[in-house]
Design an enzyme around this catalytic site. Sequence first.
Site, short mmCIF file in Angstrom:
data_model
loop_
_atom_site.label_atom_id
_atom_site.label_comp_id
_atom_site.label_asym_id
_atom_site.label_seq_id
_atom_site.Cartn_x
_atom_site.Cartn_y
_atom_site.Cartn_z
N GLU A 90 -10.76 29.84 -38.26
CA GLU A 90 -9.53 29.75 -38.55
C GLU A 90 -8.69 30.51 -37.48
OE1 GLU A 90 -8.53 30.12 -42.74
OE2 GLU A 90 -10.28 28.94 -43.17
N CYS A 103 -3.20 35.46 -35.77
CA CYS A 103 -4.35 36.08 -36.41
C CYS A 103 -5.38 35.39 -35.99
CB CYS A 103 -4.32 35.75 -38.09
SG CYS A 103 -5.57 36.66 -38.99
N CYS A 110 -19.11 35.65 -42.15
CA CYS A 110 -19.35 37.03 -42.03
C CYS A 110 -20.36 37.64 -43.11
CB CYS A 110 -17.92 37.59 -42.59
SG CYS A 110 -17.72 39.59 -42.58
N CYS A 114 -17.96 41.47 -48.79
CA CYS A 114 -16.64 41.85 -49.52
C CYS A 114 -16.51 40.96 -50.85
CB CYS A 114 -15.42 42.25 -49.06
SG CYS A 114 -15.71 43.42 -47.59
N CYS A 117 -13.24 38.30 -50.61
CA CYS A 117 -13.02 37.60 -49.40
C CYS A 117 -13.84 36.33 -49.25
CB CYS A 117 -13.47 38.60 -48.13
SG CYS A 117 -13.19 37.86 -46.40
N CYS A 329 -6.91 33.89 -44.73
CA CYS A 329 -8.08 33.17 -43.84
C CYS A 329 -9.34 33.22 -44.70
CB CYS A 329 -8.22 34.34 -42.61
SG CYS A 329 -8.07 33.58 -41.07
N1 SAH Z 1 -13.57 42.06 -41.47
C1 SAH Z 1 -12.25 42.85 -41.03
C2 SAH Z 1 -11.07 41.83 -40.76
C3 SAH Z 1 -11.00 40.66 -41.60
S1 SAH Z 1 -10.27 40.57 -42.99
C4 SAH Z 1 -11.93 43.74 -42.23
O1 SAH Z 1 -12.51 43.86 -43.27
O2 SAH Z 1 -10.90 44.22 -42.36
C5 SAH Z 1 -8.51 41.17 -42.93
C6 SAH Z 1 -7.98 41.80 -44.01
O3 SAH Z 1 -7.96 40.78 -45.06
C7 SAH Z 1 -8.92 42.93 -44.63
O4 SAH Z 1 -7.89 44.03 -45.02
C8 SAH Z 1 -9.45 42.33 -45.96
O5 SAH Z 1 -9.77 43.15 -46.63
C9 SAH Z 1 -8.71 41.46 -46.44
N2 SAH Z 1 -8.73 40.53 -47.37
C10 SAH Z 1 -9.74 39.71 -47.31
N3 SAH Z 1 -9.78 38.83 -48.44
C11 SAH Z 1 -8.60 39.10 -48.98
C12 SAH Z 1 -7.73 38.55 -50.18
N4 SAH Z 1 -8.49 37.40 -50.95
N5 SAH Z 1 -6.69 38.94 -50.64
C13 SAH Z 1 -6.07 40.09 -49.83
N6 SAH Z 1 -6.67 40.53 -48.60
C14 SAH Z 1 -8.02 40.08 -48.44
#
Ligand code: SAH
Length: 340
Positions: A90, A103, A110, A114, A117, A329
């Site tokens: 995406e 973005c 990944c 987390c 995510c 995303c």
């Molecule tokens: N892997 C990288 C970049 C991708 S995610 C990272 O971890 O930073 C981009 C941002 O979105 C990161 O800060 C991630 O923690 C956050 N993110 C992921 N899922 C989310 C969610 N459900 N709500 C809010 N932020 C989220």
Amino acid sequence: MVDIKSMTPEELAVWLKEQGEPAFRARQVFKWLYRGAASFEEMTDLSKALRRRLEETARLTPPEAARKQVSQQDGTIKYLWRLTDGNCVESVLMRYQHGNTVCVSCQVGCRMGCAFCASTIAGKVRDLTPAEMIDQVLWTQIDSGAPISNIVLMGIGEPLDNFDTVLRFLTLVNHPDGLNIGMRHISLSTCGLTEQIDKLAQYELQLTLSVSLHAPDDETRSKIMPVNRGIGVEKLVEVCSRYFERTGRRVSYEYAMIDGVNDADWQADLLAKRLWGVPAHVNLIPLNEVEESPLKPSRRVAAFQKRLEGHGVTVTVRRKLGGDIDASCGQLRREAMKET
Ligand code: SAH
């Protein structure tokens, strides 16, 4: 077959020279690539013979827009790109006052795990190539007609887990004959891979490093971000301070507010303590709900912000764009995966 769009102009010049082509040819071809040529046939100022030779030796991998969602609220556009091997990633176009921002994703899936995510639920399938990353920016620009001035590496995947590709991507988008986007207009977001942050610092790039912190205490952070186990918040902040000393660029800390998990007053106090004396900026993100996860958005964003400010921390709250199209995303790809 050569992945021609992942080459720097210098590499392209060497490669073409080996085939007996004059030096200026590389610039011609490079410019075509960044004008969005989807085939060598389109490169009409090259001889027919060269075009045929390129077709036989090099490949272009333009993605196909498998889905596109346009927000009626703010013009945010979300693209699901189908790559040449059928995998999907995406990108999101966001229209800010300071310019149009894309973005970009850097991996199919990944492996960081987390808890909040959507991108990591089915693990990592593969790394993207530099060309596949560039094409997200380029095709978003071509399809939307919006000139892109900013890039955030906050899509699917962990940029520092695909280090060499991301570095090459940065070189190419920054190149005057490429997309010509200044490093100061690029943000790279990481879950906090400390060794790679140290490695990145060596290049002294003027981009903004965003670190997804999401908790100031190891118990919470290790629970929601497995990457924290074995590193810890203290070391992460230390490495980020070192990054600042080397690059002169203040690190931005992202903090997604999760109900009952990381939004307590004591966590605001501890976060302020951790960042005491560190040039930093905290960006609070209202959590986007992910269907597969029990985690809920915090209702304490304003209170948390106030508490941090009380301690002298610089804080902003991220404005939510594309609320009507579920623009965070990983979610569009999840939907498409579930349907097939
Ligand atoms: N892997 C990288 C970049 C991708 S995610 C990272 O971890 O930073 C981009 C941002 O979105 C990161 O800060 C991630 O923690 C956050 N993110 C992921 N899922 C989310 C969610 N459900 N709500 C809010 N932020 C989220």
